[in-house]
Scaffold this active site. Structure first.
Site, PDB file in Angstrom:
ATOM      1  N   GLY A  57      48.922  39.320  37.440  1.00 30.44           N
ATOM      2  CA  GLY A  57      49.847  38.488  36.350  1.00 30.44           C
ATOM      3  C   GLY A  57      50.177  39.054  34.752  1.00 30.44           C
ATOM      4  N   PRO A  81      45.975  22.552  29.447  1.00 29.95           N
ATOM      5  CA  PRO A  81      45.736  22.464  28.122  1.00 29.95           C
ATOM      6  C   PRO A  81      44.836  23.864  28.033  1.00 29.95           C
ATOM      7  CG  PRO A  81      46.249  20.279  28.430  1.00 29.95           C
ATOM      8  CD  PRO A  81      46.435  20.497  29.962  1.00 29.95           C
ATOM      9  N   GLU A 134      54.712  42.738  36.345  1.00 27.74           N
ATOM     10  CA  GLU A 134      53.138  42.292  36.267  1.00 27.74           C
ATOM     11  C   GLU A 134      52.421  42.784  37.345  1.00 27.74           C
ATOM     12  OE1 GLU A 134      51.075  42.173  33.905  1.00 27.74           O
ATOM     13  OE2 GLU A 134      52.496  41.510  32.085  1.00 27.74           O
ATOM     14  N   GLU A 189      41.141  47.398  39.861  1.00 22.27           N
ATOM     15  CA  GLU A 189      40.801  47.073  41.484  1.00 22.27           C
ATOM     16  C   GLU A 189      42.204  46.548  41.936  1.00 22.27           C
ATOM     17  OE1 GLU A 189      37.174  47.255  44.388  1.00 22.27           O
ATOM     18  OE2 GLU A 189      36.998  47.496  42.129  1.00 22.27           O
ATOM     19  N   GLU A 212      50.458  46.502  37.125  1.00 24.62           N
ATOM     20  CA  GLU A 212      48.513  45.890  38.271  1.00 24.62           C
ATOM     21  C   GLU A 212      48.698  45.909  39.268  1.00 24.62           C
ATOM     22  OE1 GLU A 212      47.777  42.564  35.091  1.00 24.62           O
ATOM     23  OE2 GLU A 212      47.818  42.302  37.199  1.00 24.62           O
TER      24      GLU A 212
END
Lengths: 222, 222
Positions: free
Chosen positions: A46, A83, A62, A115, A66
């Site tokens: 992500g 938060p 993403e 990896e 990745e």
């Protein structure tokens, strides 16, 4: 009340939980982080949403950057926004999930991922951020979806026994299913049909072979 | 890959879809916007997330500020993030929903809301932003939840007939239910019980009165 331009904005990311079935277990796709924070720790694929980018487009981008994984149909899971879930700054993440047959995926780590690998859901390493919570919720959603849709049928070969189908449910749900109730339920859904042929399974009596009525289509069942 | 601090951040808001049952219809709570954009148009109560504020806390705060409504149990619905859904800047909104008995709510417009009112879901005014899409998805989710939980029982008086319960389902689902199947299903859930008394309803034969086994608790049923 506050107007956006007068106030600091949070960062927004997407994270993706990709499940697969393999070697009699449910597995999840993780990447080892190349950078801080949580450098070298395992995490969900992500990253940050570009300012003009659609959320799902970001999730797919993403994921591909990745892990090399493409062509996955994602469903939005939940938005996690506690938060202090990221040590850097306020980061709200929109999480997606999918269950995909493993043979469709070709892994290749790149970008922020040092990896990429599959992990059994019941033996996960320590995960970065609140990603363990995200995986947990995705697993719950997957189990719920299994109960009200024909999702599991996507994982069956052309011809299969009810015992093999039951095994797929047991792997995903993580618990044994009552054989008689399971058979009754599956046949009541009217999504599979008896091929009229049988298979001899070890020492058991021959088992009927079934086939999916509308392969490729995930139906909602009640 | 992009790091948050190097890039412009989107604004994040929450929006809330409050449903109620009233006068034989499903209604949704709307506010008339005091400010630009979409000034004077009807919209969902909602607003910008403060930088250190939890998402659900923000949803409850904005709901109370704009409508006076408090004490509602919200569920997260979906995050809407199409790049141009707000004319001002990139705004991603996390939507929540709830179904609440009307007698619990005391409305009072304030803050960004010039007016607050209930609208029938089948006769909505033109809504600001993509709020019509948000209401539509919330309605779908509500219908789904009605089918797999005892949500509807929260709206029944102490004693009620199966016909009255069926009417609640019909109002929310927006379509007639088959009387025999409906009764069979409700009794199979094992969530209501026969009180042993009856009520005479107009010209019909007397109808049995039922009561909820665990009032206040919303159970998942399969």
């Amino acid at each position: 009340m506050a107007h956006a331009y007068e106030h600091p904005h949070p960062a927004v990311t997407t994270d993706v939980v990709i499940f697969t079935l393999a070697a009699d277990s449910l597995k999840v796709l993780l990447v080892r982080r190349a950078h801080l924070p949580f450098q070298n720790q395992w995490a969900l694929p992500g990253g940050f949403v570009e300012i003009g980018e659609d959320l799902e487009v970001c999730a797919l981008r993403e994921l591909e950057e990745e892990t090399g994984v493409t062509g996955v149909f994602l469903e939005q899971l939940y938005t996690f926004g506690a938060p202090r879930r990221d040590p850097r700054e306020r980061v709200i993440t929109v999480a997606y999930y999918a269950l995909v047959p493993m043979d469709r995926l070709h892994l290749r780590a790149a970008g922020d991922a040092r990896e990429v690998a599959w992990f059994r859901c019941d033996a996960l390493p320590e995960l970065a951020f609140d990603h363990a919570d995200i995986v947990r919720m995705a697993q719950q959603r997957l189990c719920a979806k299994l109960q009200y849709s024909t999702l599991a049928l996507q994982f069956m070969p052309d011809r299969f026994t009810l015992g093999e189908l039951q095994r797929v449910y047991e792997i995903i749900l993580g618990e044994p299913q009552d054989k008689r109730n399971f058979r009754k339920r599956m046949l009541a859904y009217d999504c599979i049909e008896d091929t009229g042929t049988e298979r001899r399974n070890g020492n058991h009596r021959p088992a009927r072979l079934y086939t999916v009525k509308s392969p490729g289509e995930v139906r909602i069942i009640r």
